[in-house]
Write an enzyme that holds these catalytic residues in place. Structure first.
Site, PDB file in Angstrom:
ATOM      1  N   ASP A 204       0.954  -1.266  -0.050  1.00 10.14           N
ATOM      2  CA  ASP A 204      -0.044  -0.129   0.139  1.00 10.14           C
ATOM      3  C   ASP A 204       0.770   1.285  -0.011  1.00 10.14           C
ATOM      4  O   ASP A 204       2.191   1.267   0.689  1.00 10.14           O
ATOM      5  CB  ASP A 204      -0.997   0.007   1.330  1.00 10.14           C
ATOM      6  N   GLU A 259      14.829 -15.085  -0.052  1.00  7.10           N
ATOM      7  CA  GLU A 259      15.317 -16.153   0.814  1.00  7.10           C
ATOM      8  C   GLU A 259      14.155 -17.294   0.969  1.00  7.10           C
ATOM      9  O   GLU A 259      14.578 -18.323   1.605  1.00  7.10           O
ATOM     10  CB  GLU A 259      15.340 -15.144   2.348  1.00  7.10           C
TER      11      GLU A 259
END
Length: 522
Positions: A204, A259
């Protein structure tokens, strides 16, 4: 035109369905949608033919901005369920082959977040206040002339005399991203949800994290109401938006996503001045996608649509990113209404959707558009958008009315209760429920299902190159491999080129395409 990078991330050609959590499905009869309600309707989304769902914020929140005022980023708002419900939703969605994107709100927190409460208690000059943008003022006026997107000043004064910045509602204080603690907190939040299995994040106000450090006055402090934010991209006099430091944040976030494997993604909500600025967010070492609002902002015009396609590919090609396409979301007037409303507005909406679905890249659909829902004129006593309370302008409630599932009267199967939901539904929606449209081959729901199926079978395998060609001033026409797409934005019928009609947005008589209609040909 086409995509240079041929990487295979699932999001590059995904159809994503936005779920506005309060308005999708209610499991407990309180009139407010929730996570178990969403989980119960996941088979519907799988049957519709989408690849992923994006869920608006469901974190603990006072709900002053319906979840975009977050009090705790690592839990679930009790109105919407419990953390176990989020885990169950993820498990069920993945079992159905659906990916899940969750909303992340990094520009501001709720004023009820523990950090902001600590800042108020600690006082001026404290490390706690350094997490937010607090400033002194030598007068009784705010530190600068910035205005809130929701209307009115972007500053609120605390009892001890300092002011804090909030680019949105006064209950949404902006974080200071020049503070390392803020970076560390959100990196922990990312890892928390990635470890629970989310497939991606919608970020956002991704362009808003950093402000020019000196917080200068604007030359033209025009009130930055939500309508202005959505009607046009920001201009040059915008020291609170699109600062270069934001890109360091997203480079780090890209490392964290990696990751957890190559199949995790992030998409930015970034309102920026031009396509080149938007492309900066999706460079190879930053985010995977950014919402392209140009299609949504274009008028009903073949030349405008053509220019959007040209500009979009011109910006994404150099960075190897996949474009995105969107016509509606929880912040804008639903597109059948924008296109004139009634039968003509719906015809245009279906035609624009079919055209959009043929383009390379991913599409983001907003809940209820597959039912042909229009904007609702919500009565003042039922409005809940903070923009309404700050400006007395209608705001965004009209596109957030809970969607109808079944039955002949409200709440149309939205939940087990008999009362109207949190925003009342129109009685006229009885012909637009999922139940009413399910088995009608001419319904908008059937059209969307067929269009998404054709997208998978004919558009996605057709390659990444789009070739625009001329069929008349009011006609948008392009080829994508063996697929030909024609959209008639004019007032008179046009002759279709050679080929078999695969799908159309409305009835076609022979080889003539009526006004406000689109068709795919092979």
């Amino acid at each position: 035109m086409g995509l240079n990078d041929q990487s295979t991330g699932w999001w590059r050609d995904a159809a994503c369905y936005q779920v506005y959590v309060r308005s999708f499905a209610d499991s407990d009869g309180d009139g407010i949608g929730d996570l178990p309600g969403i989980t119960s309707r996941l088979p519907y989304l799988a049957d519709l033919g989408v690849d992923a769902l994006w869920i608006t914020p469901f974190y603990p929140s006072p709900q002053n901005d319906h979840g975009y005022d977050v009090a705790d980023y690592c839990n679930v708002e009790p109105l919407f369920g419990q953390l176990a419900d989020a885990d169950n939703l993820l498990e069920r969605a993945h079992a159905l082959g659906l990916r899940v994107i969750v909303d992340l709100v990094p520009n501001h927190t709720s004023d009820q977040h523990e950090w902001f409460q600590e800042a108020l208690a600690a006082g001026p000059g404290s490390p706690e206040r350094a997490r937010y943008i607090f400033r002194d003022s030598e007068t009784d006026s705010p530190p600068n002339n910035w205005q809130s997107v929701f209307g009115g000043p972007a500053w609120t004064r605390t009892p001890d005399g300092q002011w804090y910045l909030h680019l949105f509602d006064s209950t949404q204080p902006d974080l200071d991203w020049r503070n390392p603690e803020v970076h560390a907190m959100f990196e922990d939040v990312l890892r928390f949800w990635l470890a629970r299995g989310v497939d991606g994040f919608r970020i956002d106000v991704a362009h808003g994290l950093y402000k020019v450090e000196s917080l200068p006055n604007q030359q033209d402090p025009t009130v930055r109401r939500i309508e202005r934010m959505l009607d046009s991209a920001y201009g040059e006099d915008e020291p609170m938006w699109d600062q270069p430091e934001v890109h360091d944040v997203y480079r780090r976030w890209a490392e964290i996503l990696d990751e957890f494997g190559p199949d995790r993604m992030a998409v930015a909500e970034a309102w920026v001045p031009d396509s080149a600025s938007l492309a900066a967010y999706v460079r190879p070492d930053e985010l995977d996608q950014a919402f392209n609002f140009s299609w949504l902002l274009a008028d009903w015009s073949a030349p405008e649509f053509a220019e959007v396609i040209r500009r979009t590919f011109a910006s994404t090609e150099p960075v190897g990113a996949s474009p995105t396409w969107v016509l509606s979301n929880h912040d804008v007037t639903r597109h059948p209404t924008r296109y004139g409303g009634g039968e003509r507005g719906l015809a245009r909406a279906r035609a624009a959707t079919l055209t959009m679905l043929a383009l390379p890249g991913s599409v983001y659909l907003y809940q209820g558009e597959e039912l042909g829902l229009e904007e609702v004129d919500v009565a003042p006593e039922h409005r809940q958008d903070p923009a309404w309370f700050r400006t007395r302008e209608p705001g965004r409630d009209g596109c957030r009315v809970p969607i109808p599932w079944s039955g002949a009267e409200p709440p149309f199967g939205f939940g087990p209760g008999a009362d109207q939901p949190w925003i009342p539904q129109p009685d006229a929606w009885k012909s637009l429920t999922v139940e009413a449209q399910q088995d009608d081959p001419t319904s908008t729901l059937s059209f969307y299902r067929a269009a998404l199926d054709h997208r998978r079978r004919h558009a996605t395998p057709a390659g990444q190159v789009v070739e625009l060609f001329e069929l008349g001033e009011d006609v948008l026409a392009f080829r994508r491999g063996p697929l030909t797409v024609v959209l008639n934005c004019g007032e008179t019928p046009v002759e279709l080129p050679a080929g078999e009609v695969l799908h159309s947005s409305g009835p076609i008589d022979g080889k003539v395409l009526p006004p406000d209609t689109a068709a795919w040909l092979s």
